[in-house]
Design an enzyme around this catalytic site. Structure first.
Site, PDB file in Angstrom:
ATOM      1  N   ARG A 297      -5.368   4.343   1.673  1.00 60.74           N
ATOM      2  CA  ARG A 297      -4.852   5.265   0.921  1.00 60.74           C
ATOM      3  C   ARG A 297      -5.011   6.643   1.263  1.00 60.74           C
ATOM      4  O   ARG A 297      -4.197   7.548   0.960  1.00 60.74           O
ATOM      5  CB  ARG A 297      -5.502   5.045  -0.528  1.00 60.74           C
ATOM      6  CG  ARG A 297      -4.961   3.837  -1.335  1.00 60.74           C
ATOM      7  CD  ARG A 297      -5.940   3.455  -2.500  1.00 60.74           C
ATOM      8  NE  ARG A 297      -5.333   2.309  -3.216  1.00 60.74           N
ATOM      9  CZ  ARG A 297      -5.562   1.487  -4.204  1.00 60.74           C
ATOM     10  NH1 ARG A 297      -6.869   1.843  -4.630  1.00 60.74           N
ATOM     11  NH2 ARG A 297      -5.013   0.700  -4.830  1.00 60.74           N
ATOM     12  N   TYR A 438       3.680   2.330  -1.780  1.00 62.76           N
ATOM     13  CA  TYR A 438       2.794   1.263  -1.296  1.00 62.76           C
ATOM     14  C   TYR A 438       1.475   1.908  -1.240  1.00 62.76           C
ATOM     15  O   TYR A 438       0.986   2.890  -1.580  1.00 62.76           O
ATOM     16  CB  TYR A 438       3.559   0.860   0.093  1.00 62.76           C
ATOM     17  CG  TYR A 438       3.547   1.924   1.093  1.00 62.76           C
ATOM     18  CD1 TYR A 438       2.892   3.137   1.238  1.00 62.76           C
ATOM     19  CD2 TYR A 438       4.267   1.572   2.199  1.00 62.76           C
ATOM     20  CE1 TYR A 438       3.035   4.064   2.421  1.00 62.76           C
ATOM     21  CE2 TYR A 438       4.468   2.343   3.290  1.00 62.76           C
ATOM     22  CZ  TYR A 438       3.764   3.482   3.264  1.00 62.76           C
ATOM     23  OH  TYR A 438       4.102   4.554   4.456  1.00 62.76           O
ATOM     24  N   GLU A 439       0.566   1.054  -0.880  1.00 61.20           N
ATOM     25  CA  GLU A 439      -1.005   1.187  -0.963  1.00 61.20           C
ATOM     26  C   GLU A 439      -1.459   1.650  -2.645  1.00 61.20           C
ATOM     27  O   GLU A 439      -2.294   2.262  -2.639  1.00 61.20           O
ATOM     28  CB  GLU A 439      -1.501   1.965  -0.025  1.00 61.20           C
ATOM     29  CG  GLU A 439      -1.282   1.826   1.272  1.00 61.20           C
ATOM     30  CD  GLU A 439      -1.789   0.236   1.659  1.00 61.20           C
ATOM     31  OE1 GLU A 439      -2.769  -0.275   1.068  1.00 61.20           O
ATOM     32  OE2 GLU A 439      -1.164  -0.244   2.722  1.00 61.20           O
ATOM     33  N   GLY A 440      -0.680   0.986  -3.369  1.00 60.87           N
ATOM     34  CA  GLY A 440      -1.186   1.147  -5.040  1.00 60.87           C
ATOM     35  C   GLY A 440      -0.142   2.389  -5.464  1.00 60.87           C
ATOM     36  O   GLY A 440      -0.364   3.583  -5.032  1.00 60.87           O
TER      37      GLY A 440
END
Length: 592
Positions: A297, A438-440
């Site tokens: 992140r 992406y990545e949350g």
């Protein structure tokens, strides 16, 4: 145009805005010699300009190809990757015991910005390898570390992170990939994963996949997930590559941007099941995966910073060359460069100021995480860990939002030519879009900030940070320097809005959770714009005190941000507090 790393801006942000120099002085970095930072970044900038930036357009135009279960990357990419690893760039922050250079994460964060700015699709590959290194180093067995860690640290092999399935995106607990114990300490994994970045490619001989799966009779939801290491090729006892494992790319996505980064569907089990090795404990896979995800992140936040800076540099160069109209009051028929027009200046300043604020937030997150593991004092480590946890969702979401906004402005500065692919402005815009997903997703980052990070110890981490920011504002106000304009009052007002909004949310996280969730996204924006404004003011003070270079430009940048971005804090505060009822009552409109 090519890319040039803004070394002076990066050093100011790293040393002063993010607090690296103060942390080194406090002894939190041991024997690390901070004087090498400039040399590392300058060399990274040269490599990026000479090798990676020229391949950015090549990768976008050629993309990748999947044939006979193999992915082929764009022309020049395998060679560039080999040169990149040979120069030691993959090993910058890797553990020294496995061939890494052991440099701080903060230094690697600055390098990550450089790779992302010069060629974001290329930089995405080592970004995930770094996350794999962190997870294996933290949770893997000594045997797995011995086999895989040195190869990952050097970059000889790359890593992937495999969570998503067709029915399990953000809801990871819904995944169905199965793992069966084989009776010899290994497992057989069967299932399908989608959206797997660099799931297959031709830049390395082996790929080490980190895959979430369920064991038989595992508890439902996230409590029943385990993490497995699955190599593309099995590794023999002597370290050589053995048989091909049962994990293959069965499809690749055709995407809006990031054309040169393979996004694969990965299939396991067509030939009996992929051989995997447990990472950590059974049914504790999410704990291990979060080590990867938190690292990633920050990296994705730095992607937002990098692509924003690349778009700004290109827009600035275009505005200095493109001639349209004349400056107010100028005589004659000759056209002027569009940079003379106030609205173009405003857009360029907006681009630069937003990028600078996002950069410092990401660097500050990396410094906090460094101190959380490097400091010898337990209290310092604990406080730094809390600070890093608080800043991580802001670094990811605020910075990638900025990446999208700045690349959009870059297209606007180019005018009609920005809508034409040949200028390259459109590619930055397309490439940036995924970073907020992406990545949350950024919405999930906002929820994490409000429901988890804000409430820790009754908000103690937030109040400690606000106290530091108030001290910066007091310094600005105490100068009475006209060059700062209304920076001090604007930042003071913003801090008040952030504090009131934080207390309001703390009361509602448990008593009215839907109200807190409805306010999460505007709250993260309020936090990011206030934090960024204060940090830029702190950098301006540091540049002014040093009297080196052109400190006035940093004062002007801080003033612009405070008077054009942070000034929106009051409206965001009201949005946080007043919009919940309308948001939660939206079914009457949305489902009518």
């Amino acid at each position: 145009m090519t890319y040039r790393a803004p070394i002076n801006d990066m050093l100011l942000a790293l040393n002063h805005g993010a607090g690296l120099r103060a942390a080194v002085k406090a002894g939190h970095y041991g024997d690390f010699d901070a004087d090498i930072t400039a040399a590392v970044l300058e060399e990274a900038g040269r490599f990026a300009s000479d090798v990676l930036a020229p391949l950015n357009r090549v990768g976008d135009e050629n993309g990748i190809k999947l044939e006979a279960d193999k992915v082929t990357t764009a022309p020049g990419w395998p060679d560039a990757y080999k040169r990149w690893t040979a120069a030691g760039w993959n090993a910058v922050s890797g553990p020294e015991g496995f061939g890494g250079q052991g440099l701080p994460l903060a230094i690697n964060a600055a390098c990550t910005e450089i790779w992302s700015a010069s060629n974001i699709a290329f930089g995405l590959c080592p970004l995930l390898t770094l996350s794999a290194i962190e997870a294996l180093d933290a949770h893997g067995s000594d045997e797995l570390k011995k086999i895989y860690l040195e190869k990952l640290v050097s970059g000889e092999w790359t890593g992937t992170m495999q969570l998503t399935e067709p029915q399990a995106g953000s809801d990871v607990g819904a995944l169905r990939t199965k793992a069966e114990p084989a009776g010899d300490g290994t497992y057989r994994i069967k299932g399908t994963k989608i959206f797997i970045t660099y799931g297959d490619h031709d830049m390395t001989d082996n790929i080490v996949h980190f895959v979430l799966a369920r064991l038989p009779d595992a508890p439902a939801g996230t409590k029943g997930i385990s993490l497995f290491l699955i190599p593309k090729f099995l590794v023999n006892a002597d370290g050589s590559l053995g048989a091909r494992n049962d994990i293959y790319p069965s499809g690749v996505e055709h995407k809006l941007g990031m054309h040169a980064s393979p996004t694969c569907t990965m299939t396991m089990g067509d030939k009996g099941g992929a051989i995997g090795y447990l990472i950590g404990e059974e049914n504790r896979g999410m704990l291990c995966m979060f080590t990867m995800m938190n690292q990633a992140r920050i990296g994705v936040g730095l992607e937002g910073v990098g692509i924003a800076d690349r778009a700004y540099q290109q827009a600035l160069a275009f505005a200095q060359e493109r001639r349209q109209g004349r400056a107010i009051g100028k005589q004659g028929d000759a056209s002027d460069p569009i940079i003379v027009h106030p609205d173009v200046k405003r857009m360029l300043m907006q681009m630069r100021a937003l990028t600078a604020a996002a950069r410092t937030i990401c660097y500050a997150t990396a410094v906090a995480l460094d101190v959380s593991v490097r400091a010898t004092d337990a209290r310092a480590r604990s406080d730094a860990a809390a600070r890093g946890a608080l800043l991580t969702p802001i670094a990811k979401a605020f910075s990638t939002d900025i990446g999208n906004e700045v690349t959009s402005l870059g297209v606007q500065v180019h005018g009609g030519m920005g809508f034409i692919e040949e200028t390259g402005a459109a590619q930055h815009y397309r490439d940036a879009r995924i970073t907020a997903i992406y990545e949350g997703t950024n919405g999930i980052q906002s929820i994490d900030l409000v429901t988890r990070k804000l409430a820790v110890n009754g908000g103690a981490s937030v109040w400690a940070l606000l106290d530091e920011l108030k001290a910066i504002v007091s310094q600005v106000e105490g100068l009475n320097d006209p060059a700062f304009g209304t920076t001090g009052p604007k930042l003071r007002d913003a801090l008040g809005s952030l504090e009131r909004a934080s207390r309001w949310l703390l009361e509602r996280v448990t008593s009215a959770p839907n109200d807190a969730l409805a306010a999460a996204t505007p709250y993260l924006r309020l936090f990011g714009s206030t934090l960024g404004g204060c940090m830029l003011a702190g950098e301006a003070l540091a540049a002014r005190d040093a009297g080196e270079g052109e400190p006035q430009r940093y004062v002007t940048l801080a003033r612009f941000f405070a008077e054009n971005v942070t000034v929106q804090a009051g409206a965001l505060e009201r949005t946080v507090m007043d919009s919940a009822e309308a948001v939660n009552g939206a079914d009457a409109v949305l489902l009518a």
